[in-house]
Design a protein around this motif. Structure first.
Motif, PDB file in Angstrom:
ATOM      1  N   ARG A   1      58.043   2.026 -68.524  1.00  0.00           N
ATOM      2  CA  ARG A   1      56.116   2.387 -68.434  1.00  0.00           C
ATOM      3  C   ARG A   1      55.769   1.844 -69.729  1.00  0.00           C
ATOM      4  O   ARG A   1      55.318   1.861 -70.011  1.00  0.00           O
ATOM      5  N   ALA A   2      57.090   1.671 -71.111  1.00  0.00           N
ATOM      6  CA  ALA A   2      56.161   1.206 -71.937  1.00  0.00           C
ATOM      7  C   ALA A   2      55.806  -0.076 -72.243  1.00  0.00           C
ATOM      8  O   ALA A   2      55.533  -0.632 -72.641  1.00  0.00           O
ATOM      9  N   ARG A   3      56.940  -0.446 -71.134  1.00  0.00           N
ATOM     10  CA  ARG A   3      56.450  -2.454 -70.709  1.00  0.00           C
ATOM     11  C   ARG A   3      54.912  -2.165 -70.059  1.00  0.00           C
ATOM     12  O   ARG A   3      54.223  -3.690 -69.593  1.00  0.00           O
ATOM     13  N   GLY A   4      54.665  -1.332 -69.537  1.00  0.00           N
ATOM     14  CA  GLY A   4      52.704  -1.621 -68.324  1.00  0.00           C
ATOM     15  C   GLY A   4      53.362  -2.202 -67.238  1.00  0.00           C
ATOM     16  O   GLY A   4      53.071  -2.576 -67.020  1.00  0.00           O
ATOM     17  N   LEU A   5      55.019  -1.734 -66.949  1.00  0.00           N
ATOM     18  CA  LEU A   5      55.295  -2.562 -65.041  1.00  0.00           C
ATOM     19  C   LEU A   5      54.791  -1.884 -64.079  1.00  0.00           C
ATOM     20  O   LEU A   5      54.115  -0.697 -64.076  1.00  0.00           O
ATOM     21  N   ARG A   6      54.859  -2.287 -63.269  1.00  0.00           N
ATOM     22  CA  ARG A   6      54.026  -1.803 -62.059  1.00  0.00           C
ATOM     23  C   ARG A   6      54.887  -1.024 -61.614  1.00  0.00           C
ATOM     24  O   ARG A   6      56.347  -1.352 -61.617  1.00  0.00           O
ATOM     25  N   LEU A   7      54.828   0.907 -61.374  1.00  0.00           N
ATOM     26  CA  LEU A   7      55.700   1.357 -61.305  1.00  0.00           C
ATOM     27  C   LEU A   7      55.062   1.940 -59.299  1.00  0.00           C
ATOM     28  O   LEU A   7      54.471   2.413 -59.377  1.00  0.00           O
ATOM     29  N   LEU A   8      56.605   2.165 -58.731  1.00  0.00           N
ATOM     30  CA  LEU A   8      55.722   2.690 -57.006  1.00  0.00           C
ATOM     31  C   LEU A   8      57.021   3.557 -56.696  1.00  0.00           C
ATOM     32  O   LEU A   8      58.227   3.639 -57.105  1.00  0.00           O
ATOM     33  N   PRO A   9      56.423   4.374 -56.084  1.00  0.00           N
ATOM     34  CA  PRO A   9      57.937   5.144 -55.659  1.00  0.00           C
ATOM     35  C   PRO A   9      57.959   4.631 -53.906  1.00  0.00           C
ATOM     36  O   PRO A   9      57.649   3.673 -54.141  1.00  0.00           O
ATOM     37  N   ARG A  10      59.285   5.468 -53.703  1.00  0.00           N
ATOM     38  CA  ARG A  10      60.157   4.367 -52.351  1.00  0.00           C
ATOM     39  C   ARG A  10      59.114   4.045 -51.055  1.00  0.00           C
ATOM     40  O   ARG A  10      58.887   3.666 -50.376  1.00  0.00           O
ATOM     41  N   SER A  11      58.199   5.302 -51.563  1.00  0.00           N
ATOM     42  CA  SER A  11      56.509   5.177 -49.963  1.00  0.00           C
ATOM     43  C   SER A  11      56.104   4.174 -50.177  1.00  0.00           C
ATOM     44  O   SER A  11      55.723   2.878 -48.827  1.00  0.00           O
ATOM     45  N   ALA A  12      56.009   4.004 -51.402  1.00  0.00           N
ATOM     46  CA  ALA A  12      54.834   2.026 -51.339  1.00  0.00           C
ATOM     47  C   ALA A  12      55.524   1.011 -51.276  1.00  0.00           C
ATOM     48  O   ALA A  12      54.934   0.328 -50.671  1.00  0.00           O
ATOM     49  N   ALA A  13      56.776   1.588 -51.648  1.00  0.00           N
ATOM     50  CA  ALA A  13      57.284   0.199 -51.810  1.00  0.00           C
ATOM     51  C   ALA A  13      58.128  -0.107 -50.108  1.00  0.00           C
ATOM     52  O   ALA A  13      57.229  -1.029 -49.623  1.00  0.00           O
ATOM     53  N   LEU A  14      57.819   0.775 -48.821  1.00  0.00           N
ATOM     54  CA  LEU A  14      58.588   0.758 -47.722  1.00  0.00           C
ATOM     55  C   LEU A  14      57.284   0.423 -47.600  1.00  0.00           C
ATOM     56  O   LEU A  14      57.126  -0.752 -46.728  1.00  0.00           O
ATOM     57  N   GLU A  15      55.874   0.801 -47.598  1.00  0.00           N
ATOM     58  CA  GLU A  15      54.914   0.179 -46.865  1.00  0.00           C
ATOM     59  C   GLU A  15      54.840  -0.624 -47.253  1.00  0.00           C
ATOM     60  O   GLU A  15      54.353  -1.899 -46.982  1.00  0.00           O
TER      61      GLU A  15
END
Length: 471
Positions: free
Chosen positions: A95-109
């Protein structure tokens, strides 16, 4: 923690280097396997060492034990397990680096994009049904990609990046993940109240399945097990919304029906009737009516995808199971020890029916570990009633998982509801004392079954060791 699904869902090859927080879990490890197969750089961390981490390292992943901000490294995308807390240093760093954060569901999609997806959902039976369908399709010569919440006995893997157009995915409803997917076809085994820690009410939980229907391609289809009232109702909802529905089960309203069910030892046999036409017989290597319903649902899905009955039936017959789903751990002194993931009253009931078939003239001796405080508070009495189908019951304390303990909520709630004489039921809050209780109760010819979604799965080897000492 719950990570929001981003508005734009990128394909996996656009995510850059991907870091998984909780990479050893059933969900994230499967996605990581598929990304590695596609040449995507993967790293990850988990709380403890495991054979899953070893397997991922062999495939090329950098896996850390423990959590540290430095583990994020040069990642562009960070995928986070629902079991991870907001304070996790890798999440804080991302979060501090502004990276893309994904939950499991979005990664599977992201890894399913570009494939024809078949999503398997339901309160119970998702893992087994997804596994059955995958193995049946493989037997037909297809090479589907798959992501399953358990490991296939045939391959020891929970995921695969196939060469075919199909992607078979276990669609988890526990945190609403299945509402992210857009499948060509879907299969729903059953719908009954669960995961109320997330949904709050049974009505909200059922409404999520109604919403899931809208995610299915209008040109695709939905398979429902119509013997289950919740799934049958969902079929009505889908029909009213213009979706093609295939009902399966034993009942007269089923389009694809299982008839002449026979259970002998570890096998289940049934005849399949499709629209009045008798297609033939299926013989499973797994026992229990609930597994027959899972199998006929998988068969119906395969038929509607255009595959032949004979090949599908042969594939179902070759299926030897999934880890933690009535998995045989071993036998010592004529006592067989099985392990299963069942943690909901109906799952317990189904697995005990299967255990009874396995035991034959022997008895069923069970250790049950309730999973999650909220589930035990809501369903503890019903869990105890379901355990009454065993002969001897040892109830463990609650596996707390991602919640905090609550005063008055313990395994005793379950033990007190078991409808057996007091000498056949014990509440044992000490994990280390449970194996001895089981061995003390077991006799030659009995089946010992460890049940639950927590670390009760570790008991089997200990029980076998103690049985060996006594023999």
């Amino acid at each position: 923690m719950k990570v929001p699904v981003p508005d734009e869902l990128l394909a996996a090859d656009r995510l850059g280097t991907v870091h998984f927080v909780g990479i050893g879990g059933a969900g994230l490890s499967g996605i990581a396997r598929i990304m590695l197969a596609r040449g995507i750089p993967v790293s990850g961390s988990d709380a403890k060492e495991s054979r899953t981490l070893d397997a991922l390292r062999t495939l090329g992943a950098t896996c850390h034990v423990g959590h540290d901000a430095a583990h994020v490294g040069a990642a562009d995308t960070v995928v986070v397990s629902t079991a991870v807390r907001e304070s996790n240093p890798e999440v804080v760093e991302a979060r501090a680096r502004g990276l893309r954060l994904l939950p499991r569901s979005a990664a599977l999609e992201s890894v399913m994009q570009g494939r024809r997806v078949v999503a398997v959902a339901g309160t119970h039976g998702k893992t087994t049904t997804t596994s059955l369908l995958t193995v049946a399709l493989q037997h037909c010569g297809a090479d589907p990609s798959f992501a399953i919440g358990g490991e296939l006995n045939e391959t020891g893997s929970n995921a695969h990046d196939g060469t075919g157009e199909l992607f078979v995915a276990e669609a988890d409803e526990s945190d609403g993940a299945f509402l992210v997917y857009s499948p060509h076809a879907a299969l729903v085994t059953n719908v009954e109240a669960d995961h109320l820690d997330n949904y709050g009410t049974e009505e909200a939980y059922r409404a999520a399945f109604d919403e899931f229907v809208d995610r299915v391609d209008p040109d695709g289809f939905l398979v429902v097990v119509s013997d289950d009232p919740g799934a049958d109702h969902l079929g009505d909802v889908a029909t009213s919304r213009g979706r093609a529905v295939v009902r399966v089960g034993e009942g007269p309203g089923a389009d694809v029906r299982a008839e002449d069910l026979r259970f002998v030892g570890a096998t289940s046999t049934f005849t399949v009737v499709d629209g009045g036409e008798r297609l033939g017989e299926v013989r499973l290597q797994i026992p229990g009516r609930h597994y027959v319903l899972d199998a006929v649902a998988a068969l119906a899905c395969g038929l509607r995808l255009g595959f032949g009955f004979a090949e599908l039936a042969a594939g179902l017959g070759s299926f030897s199971g999934t880890r933690r789903r009535m998995e045989l751990k071993g036998e010592v002194g004529q006592v067989r020890v099985y392990d299963s993931y069942a943690h909901h009253p109906n799952e317990i009931r189904g697995d005990l029916q299967a255990a009874r078939s396995l035991a034959g003239d022997g008895r069923v001796v069970v250790a049950f570990q309730p999973h999650m405080v909220s589930r035990t508070r809501i369903f503890g009495h019903d869990m105890g009633v379901a355990l009454g189908a065993a002969d001897e019951v040892v109830v463990m304390d609650v596996y707390v998982a991602r919640e905090e303990p609550e005063p008055g909520v313990s395994g005793a709630l379950v033990a007190d509801a078991v409808p057996l004489a007091a000498e056949h039921v014990v509440f044992e809050p000490s994990w280390s004392a449970v194996a001895a209780h089981l061995v003390e109760r077991a006799r030659p010819g009995d089946v010992v079954l460890t049940l639950g979604a927590g670390d009760v799965t570790l008991l089997g080897p200990e029980v076998l060791d103690l049985l060996g000492e006594d023999s």
